[in-house]
Enzyme design. Structure first.
Site, mmCIF file in Angstrom:
data_model
loop_
_atom_site.group_PDB
_atom_site.id
_atom_site.type_symbol
_atom_site.label_atom_id
_atom_site.label_comp_id
_atom_site.label_asym_id
_atom_site.label_seq_id
_atom_site.Cartn_x
_atom_site.Cartn_y
_atom_site.Cartn_z
ATOM 1 N N HIS A 78 -2.748 -2.067 24.959
ATOM 2 C CA HIS A 78 -3.687 -1.859 23.850
ATOM 3 C C HIS A 78 -4.695 -2.991 23.681
ATOM 4 O O HIS A 78 -5.015 -3.399 22.558
ATOM 5 C CB HIS A 78 -2.920 -1.632 22.546
ATOM 6 N N HIS A 121 -4.794 5.164 16.670
ATOM 7 C CA HIS A 121 -3.332 5.036 16.728
ATOM 8 C C HIS A 121 -2.687 5.380 15.380
ATOM 9 O O HIS A 121 -1.754 4.691 14.943
ATOM 10 C CB HIS A 121 -2.952 3.624 17.160
ATOM 11 N N GLU A 174 -2.286 10.245 20.650
ATOM 12 C CA GLU A 174 -3.349 9.297 20.986
ATOM 13 C C GLU A 174 -4.202 9.845 22.139
ATOM 14 O O GLU A 174 -3.913 9.584 23.310
ATOM 15 C CB GLU A 174 -2.743 7.960 21.389
#
Length: 340
Positions: free
Chosen positions: A82, A169, A300
């Site tokens: 991420h 997210h 996601e």
């Protein structure tokens, strides 16, 4: 969650976070009360914009970029996750600025990610538009529609190319309770990317066989334990860098029989990570309850895991000078009127 009669959606400049998504008074996303609480406690990435690259990059390394190899933070075992320790979820965006986007009222958030930030080459500007609208389904049912549009532009002159993969997210909870217990889920594909013990794809697209996800199945706090990348486009060669010209497609749908809440997730993206939240571990925070396993689930929409290192997938994340990366996500939620 305690219901009222309001439909409220709110955001924060930190990570352009979705803080509230209230449907008939139920806040269906997990989060915190203040920006400071997100800074201190948001280890699960509640509601955040994820970038410069979402999901995992194998060995925290991207090869053959600007004719060299780039190494990033190993913040998830041997991998980059991420965007690194200080990804876009932890950056303060400019905004919100009120805008009219594609005929809908909306808000714009912007952030300039400088060359070398978290090891990424090139300066880019990310723009996030949130729009809200209502869609009549039946006479007594009205869907609340939250749209997200991402755009990333290479604005620097430091190099010729970089990599980008952006998503949101948010963790959803439709039960009205502390966990997702009893939520009925259904995905629109059973194709996925099998991964190794470190979460990196080890084979081509296969059929997901642990659960028949294309038929309705029930979520519990720890079962089924799913954290996998499901694939909408089995031919990666057809996935453009900017997917916004493609029609929105339904990825997954959810409902809870007790609360009467429904959610659909639509996107232009070729894949999505579906996570049932087994690893959530947030302590009680200043008047908010602790959040544990199964307190929310994630969908996601994004590009394939580790795409920058896979020759046949790389093009969908490779942003060069003069190009723009783009994508769209849309959440549609409503409450059955007989469940008042």
């Amino acid at each position: 969650m305690s219901p009222s009669n309001e439909n409220v959606i709110s955001f924060l400049p930190l990570g352009a976070i979705i803080r509230e998504f209230c449907v008939a008074g139920y806040n269906i996303v997990q989060g915190f009360s203040t920006q400071d609480q997100y800074i201190k406690y948001n280890t699960p990435y509640f509601g955040a914009t994820i970038g410069r690259t979402a999901n995992r990059i194998k060995d925290a390394t991207v090869k053959d970029l600007n004719g060299r190899t780039y190494t990033f933070a190993k913040n998830n075992g041997p991998n980059l996750l991420h965007g690194g320790y200080q990804g876009w979820d932890k950056k303060i965006f400019e905004g919100p600025t009120p805008v009219n986007r594609n005929g809908r009222e909306g808000l714009l958030f912007k952030y300039v990610s400088k060359d070398g930030e978290e090891g990424y080459p090139g300066t880019v500007e990310v723009r996030v538009w949130y729009t809200t609208s209502k869609e009549q389904v039946e006479t007594a049912i009205e869907k609340i529609v939250l749209g997200i549009e991402y755009e990333v532009e290479f604005i620097g002159n430091e190099c010729e190319e970089t990599v980008v993969n952006v998503t949101n997210h948010s963790y959803f909870n439709l039960s009205g309770g502390p966990t997702i217990e009893g939520t009925e889920a259904q995905l629109c594909t059973d194709k996925y990317l099998p991964v190794d013990s470190n979460g990196i794809p080890e084979d081509k697209v296969q059929q997901f066989k642990r659960t028949d996800v294309t038929k309705p199945f029930v979520l519990h706090p720890t079962e089924p334990d799913i954290d996998d990348c499901f694939v909408m486009d089995e031919d990666p060669s057809q996935v453009p860098l900017d997917t916004r010209s493609r029609p929105l497609r339904l990825l997954a749908q959810f409902k809870h029989p007790s609360s009467g809440l429904h959610l659909e997730v639509h996107s232009t993206e070729p894949a999505f990570q579906f996570y049932t939240g087994k690893g959530i571990d947030v302590p009680a925070v200043e008047g908010l309850p602790a959040r544990g396993p199964g307190s929310g689930f994630c969908v996601e929409p994004s590009r394939f895991i580790n795409a920058p290192n896979q020759p046949e997938w790389k093009h969908m994340t490779l942003l060069k000078k003069g190009q723009i990366y783009g994508s769209k996500i849309e959440y549609r939620a409503w409450k059955e009127p007989w469940n008042e």
